[in-house]
Design a protein around this motif. Structure first.
Motif, short mmCIF file in Angstrom:
data_model
loop_
_atom_site.label_atom_id
_atom_site.label_comp_id
_atom_site.label_asym_id
_atom_site.label_seq_id
_atom_site.Cartn_x
_atom_site.Cartn_y
_atom_site.Cartn_z
N THR A 189 39.50 -119.05 36.74
CA THR A 189 40.68 -118.05 36.91
C THR A 189 40.61 -116.70 37.01
OG1 THR A 189 41.95 -119.80 35.80
CG2 THR A 189 42.88 -117.82 36.17
N ASP A 190 39.85 -116.12 35.95
CA ASP A 190 39.10 -114.87 35.94
C ASP A 190 38.03 -114.70 34.99
OD1 ASP A 190 40.37 -114.63 33.33
OD2 ASP A 190 42.51 -114.32 34.03
N GLY A 191 37.64 -113.51 34.64
CA GLY A 191 36.53 -113.26 34.01
C GLY A 191 36.71 -113.59 32.58
N TYR A 218 35.74 -116.11 40.57
CA TYR A 218 36.54 -115.86 40.15
C TYR A 218 37.83 -115.79 41.31
CZ TYR A 218 33.66 -114.32 36.47
OH TYR A 218 32.56 -114.02 35.64
N ARG A 247 39.75 -109.86 31.60
CA ARG A 247 40.08 -110.69 32.80
C ARG A 247 39.39 -110.09 34.26
NH1 ARG A 247 45.76 -110.88 34.62
NH2 ARG A 247 44.86 -113.04 35.81
N TRP A 248 39.10 -108.73 34.20
CA TRP A 248 38.56 -108.04 35.39
C TRP A 248 37.13 -107.64 35.29
CZ3 TRP A 248 41.75 -108.86 39.34
CH2 TRP A 248 42.90 -108.85 38.99
N GLU A 283 43.05 -108.06 28.02
CA GLU A 283 43.38 -108.11 29.56
C GLU A 283 42.36 -107.45 30.21
OE1 GLU A 283 45.98 -108.96 32.68
OE2 GLU A 283 46.10 -109.52 30.51
N ASN A 321 40.52 -114.28 41.06
CA ASN A 321 41.31 -113.26 41.10
C ASN A 321 40.34 -112.18 41.59
OD1 ASN A 321 39.76 -112.74 38.78
ND2 ASN A 321 40.93 -111.55 37.78
N GLU A 322 39.21 -112.38 42.09
CA GLU A 322 38.16 -111.54 42.51
C GLU A 322 37.43 -112.04 43.85
OE1 GLU A 322 35.14 -109.90 39.79
OE2 GLU A 322 36.70 -109.58 38.24
N SER A 358 37.70 -116.42 31.55
CA SER A 358 38.15 -117.88 31.50
C SER A 358 36.67 -118.46 30.92
CB SER A 358 38.22 -118.35 32.98
OG SER A 358 39.52 -118.04 33.56
#
Length: 180
Positions: free
Chosen positions: A176-178, A154, A114-115, A111, A156-157, A180
């Motif tokens: 989608t996010d980091g 991304y 992802r960030w 998780e 989400n960022e 991906s």
């Protein structure tokens, strides 16, 4: 002392030793976090300007990325938008600390990724990524960044940009996010 009592005492001592070892495994395997400093690219709670060359987070960016960000910043200023660098270049130690903190925050490495990327994969560590704030600047860059070759990477960022196309080109599809 009877044989039965000796076995019981031995079992209790064994369990105590095993408990001590298990509780201390983290000490042996935990990656050092340490404090990071200004020299690691940390800006703390105070974002810096894109022209602040004395700041390692800015000064150690890839020159082509920095030039593109500065050009975009000039044009954004004409629209009343000021770019602030919330993060640019980061040392491996700083990136590791950010990842460790994200694992604590999100509860798992999967998780957290992802960030926050690993030091081995982070584009910040090699100076090829920049995080821009405040929100109005991020949105301005999302809208006009391709003019300068700057692309949001991304979904989400909104703040994370890299030089991924030629000026005026088309940005690649966002991930989608980091993770991906």
């Amino acid at each position: 002392m009877t044989t039965r009592k000796r076995k019981l005492l031995g079992t209790i001592l064994f369990l105590i030793v095993v408990s001590i070892v298990v509780l201390n495994l983290g000490f042996f395997f935990e990656k050092p976090r340490g404090d990071v400093s200004h020299d690691d690219g940390s800006v703390g709670d105070t974002p810096v300007g894109v022209w602040d060359d004395q700041e390692p987070t800015v000064a150690r960016l890839d020159p082509a990325l920095l030039t593109a960000v500065r050009e975009a910043s000039k044009d954004a200023e004409a629209d009343g938008i000021t770019f602030r660098v919330t993060s640019g270049w980061r040392s491996r130690a700083y990136q590791r600390k950010l990842l460790d903190e994200a694992v604590e925050k999100y509860g798992s490495p999967t998780e957290a990724r992802r960030w926050v990327s690993t030091p081995e994969k982070s584009r910040h560590v090699v100076g090829k990524a920049i995080d821009i704030g405040p929100t109005d600047a991020s949105y301005w860059l999302a809208r006009y960044g391709a003019r300068y070759g700057l692309c949001q990477v991304y979904v989400n960022e909104i703040w994370h940009y890299e030089l991924l196309t030629v000026p005026g080109g088309t940005c690649p599809r966002m991930l989608t996010d980091g993770a991906s």
